[in-house]
Design a protein around this motif. Structure first.
Motif, PDB file in Angstrom:
ATOM      1  N   TRP A 145      21.333   0.586 -20.883  1.00  0.00           N
ATOM      2  CA  TRP A 145      20.532   1.297 -20.860  1.00  0.00           C
ATOM      3  C   TRP A 145      20.623   2.481 -21.770  1.00  0.00           C
ATOM      4  O   TRP A 145      19.251   3.038 -22.346  1.00  0.00           O
ATOM      5  CB  TRP A 145      20.573   2.198 -19.104  1.00  0.00           C
ATOM      6  CG  TRP A 145      21.632   2.321 -19.171  1.00  0.00           C
ATOM      7  CD1 TRP A 145      22.442   2.641 -18.389  1.00  0.00           C
ATOM      8  CD2 TRP A 145      21.788   4.036 -19.018  1.00  0.00           C
ATOM      9  NE1 TRP A 145      23.206   3.488 -17.969  1.00  0.00           N
ATOM     10  CE2 TRP A 145      23.090   4.420 -18.081  1.00  0.00           C
ATOM     11  CE3 TRP A 145      20.891   5.223 -19.349  1.00  0.00           C
ATOM     12  CZ2 TRP A 145      24.163   5.744 -18.621  1.00  0.00           C
ATOM     13  CZ3 TRP A 145      21.845   6.413 -20.090  1.00  0.00           C
ATOM     14  CH2 TRP A 145      23.360   6.551 -19.296  1.00  0.00           C
ATOM     15  N   ILE A 146      21.635   2.749 -22.276  1.00  0.00           N
ATOM     16  CA  ILE A 146      21.912   3.392 -23.224  1.00  0.00           C
ATOM     17  C   ILE A 146      21.734   3.518 -24.687  1.00  0.00           C
ATOM     18  O   ILE A 146      20.670   4.066 -25.396  1.00  0.00           O
ATOM     19  CB  ILE A 146      23.285   3.847 -23.592  1.00  0.00           C
ATOM     20  CG1 ILE A 146      24.463   4.897 -22.672  1.00  0.00           C
ATOM     21  CG2 ILE A 146      23.499   4.260 -24.976  1.00  0.00           C
ATOM     22  CD1 ILE A 146      25.492   4.238 -22.712  1.00  0.00           C
ATOM     23  N   HIS A 147      21.532   2.240 -24.872  1.00  0.00           N
ATOM     24  CA  HIS A 147      19.693   2.031 -26.047  1.00  0.00           C
ATOM     25  C   HIS A 147      18.954   1.663 -26.125  1.00  0.00           C
ATOM     26  O   HIS A 147      17.983   1.317 -26.766  1.00  0.00           O
ATOM     27  CB  HIS A 147      20.466   0.885 -26.461  1.00  0.00           C
ATOM     28  CG  HIS A 147      22.584   1.044 -26.428  1.00  0.00           C
ATOM     29  ND1 HIS A 147      23.389   1.293 -28.402  1.00  0.00           N
ATOM     30  CD2 HIS A 147      23.740  -0.209 -26.269  1.00  0.00           C
ATOM     31  CE1 HIS A 147      23.818   0.812 -28.278  1.00  0.00           C
ATOM     32  NE2 HIS A 147      24.817   0.058 -26.887  1.00  0.00           N
ATOM     33  N   GLU A 148      18.182   1.897 -24.593  1.00  0.00           N
ATOM     34  CA  GLU A 148      16.815   2.197 -24.039  1.00  0.00           C
ATOM     35  C   GLU A 148      15.748   2.795 -25.297  1.00  0.00           C
ATOM     36  O   GLU A 148      17.289   4.250 -25.349  1.00  0.00           O
ATOM     37  CB  GLU A 148      16.486   1.445 -23.071  1.00  0.00           C
ATOM     38  CG  GLU A 148      17.199   0.530 -22.521  1.00  0.00           C
ATOM     39  CD  GLU A 148      16.241  -0.722 -22.497  1.00  0.00           C
ATOM     40  OE1 GLU A 148      14.932  -0.718 -23.185  1.00  0.00           O
ATOM     41  OE2 GLU A 148      17.090  -2.165 -22.675  1.00  0.00           O
ATOM     42  N   SER A 149      15.340   2.839 -24.858  1.00  0.00           N
ATOM     43  CA  SER A 149      13.911   4.247 -25.457  1.00  0.00           C
ATOM     44  C   SER A 149      13.692   5.199 -24.136  1.00  0.00           C
ATOM     45  O   SER A 149      14.384   5.296 -23.041  1.00  0.00           O
ATOM     46  CB  SER A 149      12.997   3.791 -25.770  1.00  0.00           C
ATOM     47  OG  SER A 149      12.091   4.666 -25.243  1.00  0.00           O
ATOM     48  N   ARG A 150      14.157   6.540 -25.029  1.00  0.00           N
ATOM     49  CA  ARG A 150      14.367   7.850 -23.589  1.00  0.00           C
ATOM     50  C   ARG A 150      12.943   8.046 -23.070  1.00  0.00           C
ATOM     51  O   ARG A 150      13.305   8.489 -21.976  1.00  0.00           O
ATOM     52  CB  ARG A 150      14.623   9.131 -24.779  1.00  0.00           C
ATOM     53  CG  ARG A 150      15.454   9.340 -25.141  1.00  0.00           C
ATOM     54  CD  ARG A 150      16.177  10.591 -25.973  1.00  0.00           C
ATOM     55  NE  ARG A 150      14.929  10.429 -26.574  1.00  0.00           N
ATOM     56  CZ  ARG A 150      15.113  10.915 -28.097  1.00  0.00           C
ATOM     57  NH1 ARG A 150      15.956  10.606 -28.874  1.00  0.00           N
ATOM     58  NH2 ARG A 150      14.353  11.892 -28.454  1.00  0.00           N
TER      59      ARG A 150
END
Length: 484
Positions: free
Chosen positions: A11-16
């Motif tokens: 999830w760290i690489h998902e859109s904010r």
């Protein structure tokens, strides 16, 4: 619902703005609360892209930073927030299940180097020293710990428990005494971070001084400011955007027969044909060396001289080659007089690095392709005026035979009243039917019928100079005998 994306922290690489990222941030906050130390006083390290675990803030502020600025992309091992990476098995308890993952410290060395601590560990110029420490045993015949693994575990304890530098130094001193003789563990926190030094004095040593002390001050020795180019190139490729630009001439250059980039010139293509092992890797660097004398004080009456040695990277797009951000200041030769022909002595460290980059190459991490490769570099050409050209190549640019192309056929004219030499005959290099050859008043009053001299080949030049006795450095003046 499958929550593997939450546990493996993708999830760290998902859109904010996505619900996955917001849920992951709340999961991180809960994880910090569960694994917090009692001595944190309600403040924890903030892993946002701006703080980079360098500031301790309250959880509400951390949540705001993570939602507004973003989570540090490569911070997937939360060692600054209670997670332990130095044991074989890591367990993370969640309300629904327990996640267990095996960690091999030797296999995960690359990831640990990029993940641990501040951004300085992410830079490629640290990679070489870290790899050497990873192979150096902590003490002779030690098979369990290396210097790097021991320091990683100690720094992990220091960070998780909030130790001060003073207490950490005391621990290192105690461990240094407890370990066998010949151990490589630093004895102080400062020693573990400081740069290596040669140990020589910065001051001149008197020849008749037998009790010379390195720490004793005296007249300063001559100092050359050299900024190594190899760490600069490693840092350049460590950035993904810059690493992509370094292959622009191969991937994005428009090839339509027009001269738009140095890669379109004949010299570039000739080098590709002569050295195919070098040209097959588009990331190999071609450098241009530029130097000239400058006055840093803006006062023409001063005698101080400064010679900056600049390196220009021609892999980059043409609109970025000469930008200050990408021009490498590799050396500064400063002194009361210009170096003259002795510039060869000053250029020695730069020449040695360039030779190593050409012959052996260096291991560099590419931040764009996320891989390591062997980088080579070459000096493509130099940029300088005519006097600086004479210093760099060791050629006399004064007198009647000053032209390095014409040599013995140099066309010169001596100005009697001004005691200076001017060089004419440039029209010899024009086409035989060029109209400038017939002009008189615009030039020296005569028509030009001469033929351009044929430049010597590199083999012919070498045959003429191979037996010369070249002495580097300034010769000491012989004392004159006085009449008694």
């Amino acid at each position: 619902m499958d929550k593997s994306w939450l546990l493996n922290r993708s999830w760290i690489h998902e859109s904010r703005l996505s619900w996955k990222y917001e849920t992951g941030v709340e999961y991180f906050i809960e994880y910090v609360i569960q694994n917090a130390n009692n001595d944190m006083n309600g403040k924890f390290f903030c892993p946002c892209v701006n703080c980079c675990n360098g500031s301790r803030l309250e959880l509400d502020v951390i949540r705001e930073h993570l939602l507004c600025d973003g989570f540090l992309k490569n911070y997937t091992r939360w060692i600054w927030h209670g997670e332990n990476i130095d044991i074989p098995t890591v367990s993370i308890e969640t309300p629904t299940q327990t996640f267990t993952q095996e960690i091999d410290m030797d296999d995960q060395l690359e990831e640990m180097i990029r993940d641990v601590g501040p951004k300085s560990f992410q830079r490629a110029h640290m990679y070489e020293s870290l790899c050497s420490d990873s192979e150096k045993p902590l003490y002779p015949n030690c098979t369990k710990f290396t210097r790097l693994s021991a320091m990683l575990r100690l720094f992990n304890l220091k960070a998780r428990n909030g130790w001060s530098d003073k207490s950490f130094t005391e621990l290192l001193e105690l461990l240094k005494e407890m370990l066998p003789e010949g151990n490589t563990l630093p004895s102080r926190n400062y020693e573990a971070k400081k740069c290596p030094r040669c140990g020589l004095s910065r001051y001149k040593k008197k020849q008749d001084d037998s009790d010379y002390d390195v720490s004793t001050k005296g007249p300063p020795a001559k100092v050359l400011w050299y900024l190594p180019i190899i760490p600069r190139l490693k840092r350049l490729f460590a950035n993904g955007d810059n690493a992509k630009l370094m292959r622009w001439h191969e991937d994005e250059r428009k090839c339509d027969g027009q001269l738009r980039h140095p890669a379109d010139c004949l010299q570039w293509k000739k080098i590709d044909s002569m050295f195919p092992h070098f040209s097959k890797e588009p990331r190999n660097v071609r450098l241009g060396l530029a130097t000239d004398e400058m006055n840093p004080f803006g006062n023409l009456s001063t005698k101080h001289s400064s010679w900056p040695i600049l390196l220009v990277i021609y892999n980059l797009p043409p609109w970025l080659c000469m930008k200050r951000k990408y021009v490498i200041l590799s050396m500064m030769i400063s002194g009361p007089r210009q170096p003259g022909n002795d510039i060869d002595v000053y250029l020695t460290p730069l020449v040695e690095d360039l030779k190593m980059l050409w012959e052996k190459g260096i291991d560099v991490y590419d931040g764009y392709s996320c891989e390591s490769f062997k980088l080579h570099a070459m000096l493509f050409f130099t940029i300088n005026d005519f006097p600086a050209y004479g210093n760099l190549c060791g050629y006399s640019v004064k007198g009647h035979k000053a032209c390095p192309i014409c040599e013995e056929d140099t066309c010169y004219h001596q100005l009697v009243n001004w005691k200076k030499t001017v060089y004419l005959g440039h029209r010899r290099f024009l086409q035989p039917n060029h109209p400038y050859r017939r002009l008189k008043k615009a030039f020296n009053g005569c028509q030009e019928y001469g033929i351009a001299p044929i430049a010597s080949t590199s083999e012919q030049v070498y045959d003429r100079v191979k037996n010369l006795n070249v002495v580097l450095g300034k010769l000491k003046k012989q004392p004159k005998e006085k009449n008694i």
